[in-house]
Motif scaffolding. Structure first.
Motif, PDB file in Angstrom:
ATOM      1  N   VAL A   1       0.865  -1.175   0.000  1.00  0.00           N
ATOM      2  CA  VAL A   1       0.000   0.000   0.000  1.00  0.00           C
ATOM      3  C   VAL A   1       0.905   1.229   0.000  1.00  0.00           C
ATOM      4  CG1 VAL A   1      -1.778   1.289   1.251  1.00  0.00           C
ATOM      5  CG2 VAL A   1      -1.811  -1.220   1.271  1.00  0.00           C
TER       6      VAL A   1
ATOM      7  N   THR B   1      -8.485   6.246  -4.462  1.00  0.00           N
ATOM      8  CA  THR B   1      -7.707   5.015  -4.272  1.00  0.00           C
ATOM      9  C   THR B   1      -7.561   4.346  -5.623  1.00  0.00           C
ATOM     10  OG1 THR B   1      -8.618   4.767  -2.044  1.00  0.00           O
ATOM     11  CG2 THR B   1      -7.616   2.809  -3.038  1.00  0.00           C
TER      12      THR B   1
ATOM     13  N   GLY C   1      -6.206   0.926  -7.562  1.00  0.00           N
ATOM     14  CA  GLY C   1      -5.823  -0.460  -7.304  1.00  0.00           C
ATOM     15  C   GLY C   1      -5.867  -1.368  -8.503  1.00  0.00           C
TER      16      GLY C   1
ATOM     17  N   ARG D   1       2.494  -5.623  -6.948  1.00  0.00           N
ATOM     18  CA  ARG D   1       1.072  -5.345  -6.773  1.00  0.00           C
ATOM     19  C   ARG D   1       0.965  -4.270  -5.700  1.00  0.00           C
ATOM     20  NH1 ARG D   1      -3.738  -4.057  -7.127  1.00  0.00           N
ATOM     21  NH2 ARG D   1      -5.457  -5.436  -6.594  1.00  0.00           N
TER      22      ARG D   1
ATOM     23  N   ILE E   1      -1.445  -0.970  -4.175  1.00  0.00           N
ATOM     24  CA  ILE E   1      -2.638  -0.136  -4.107  1.00  0.00           C
ATOM     25  C   ILE E   1      -2.179   1.221  -3.584  1.00  0.00           C
ATOM     26  CG2 ILE E   1      -4.839   0.237  -2.927  1.00  0.00           C
ATOM     27  CD1 ILE E   1      -5.117  -2.839  -2.876  1.00  0.00           C
TER      28      ILE E   1
END
Length: 140
Positions: free
Chosen positions: A13, A80, A82, A91, A93
Motif C-alpha cells: 500500500v 484510491t 488499485g 502489486r 494499491i
C-alpha cells in the motif's frame, strides 16, 4: 502476536501526493525524476509506502515533509487506485492525496536532493504508472 491472516497474500500500500502551488496565477505541480526502479529517471508524483506502524494520513504527511520540508499543511484524500497492473514493480494499491503549499516555503535543498521541479499543470506530460490519471482523473 497471533497471525490470523497468514494464508492471505500480502499487497503493498502506498500514498501518492499531488503537491500543488501557485506562481504568477498559474497552478503548478511538484514532480520528481525517479531515482529507483522501476522506471528510473521518469517523471512521477511524490509518494511512499505505508509503514506497518503508521496510518495512511500519517504516510501522506511524512511524504510531504520528506519531499518539501513542510508540515502542518491540509491534505485531502482524493482517491484510491488499485488496478492490478498499475505498478510494473509489484502489486501496489495507492491512496492519493493533494496538498496546496506556498511554493516559496519549499526547501530548495530538498528540491535538488529529490531531483524535483515545479511544472505548470497544463504542461505535465507523461508520468509513470497511472499518475496522470491520479493527478487529473477526468483526463486520465
Amino acid at each position: 502476536m497471533p497471525q490470523f491472516y497468514h494464508n492471505q497474500k500480502k499487497i503493498l500500500v502506498s500514498v501518492d501526493c499531488i503537491i500543488l502551488g501557485f506562481k504568477e496565477n498559474k497552478l503548478n505541480v511538484l514532480l520528481f525524476k525517479r531515482k529507483f526502479e522501476p522506471l528510473i529517471g521518469e517523471k512521477s508524483l511524490m509518494g511512499g509506502f505505508v509503514d506497518p506502524e503508521e496510518s495512511v494520513d500519517d504516510t501522506a504527511s511524512r511524504v510531504l515533509l520528506e519531499y518539501t520540508g513542510i508540515t502542518g499543511v491540509f491534505m485531502e484524500q482524493v482517491g484510491t487506485y488499485g488496478h492490478i497492473g498499475r505498478d510494473t514493480g509489484e502489486r501496489v494499491i495507492s491512496i492519493a492525496y493533494y496538498a496546496l503549499i506556498n511554493m516559496e516555503s519549499y526547501d530548495e535543498r530538498l528540491k535538488k536532493e529529490h531531483n524535483a521541479e515545479w511544472v505548470d499543470i497544463d504542461a505535465v506530460g507523461k508520468l509513470v504508472f497511472d499518475h496522470n490519471q491520479i493527478m487529473l482523473p477526468s483526463h486520465g
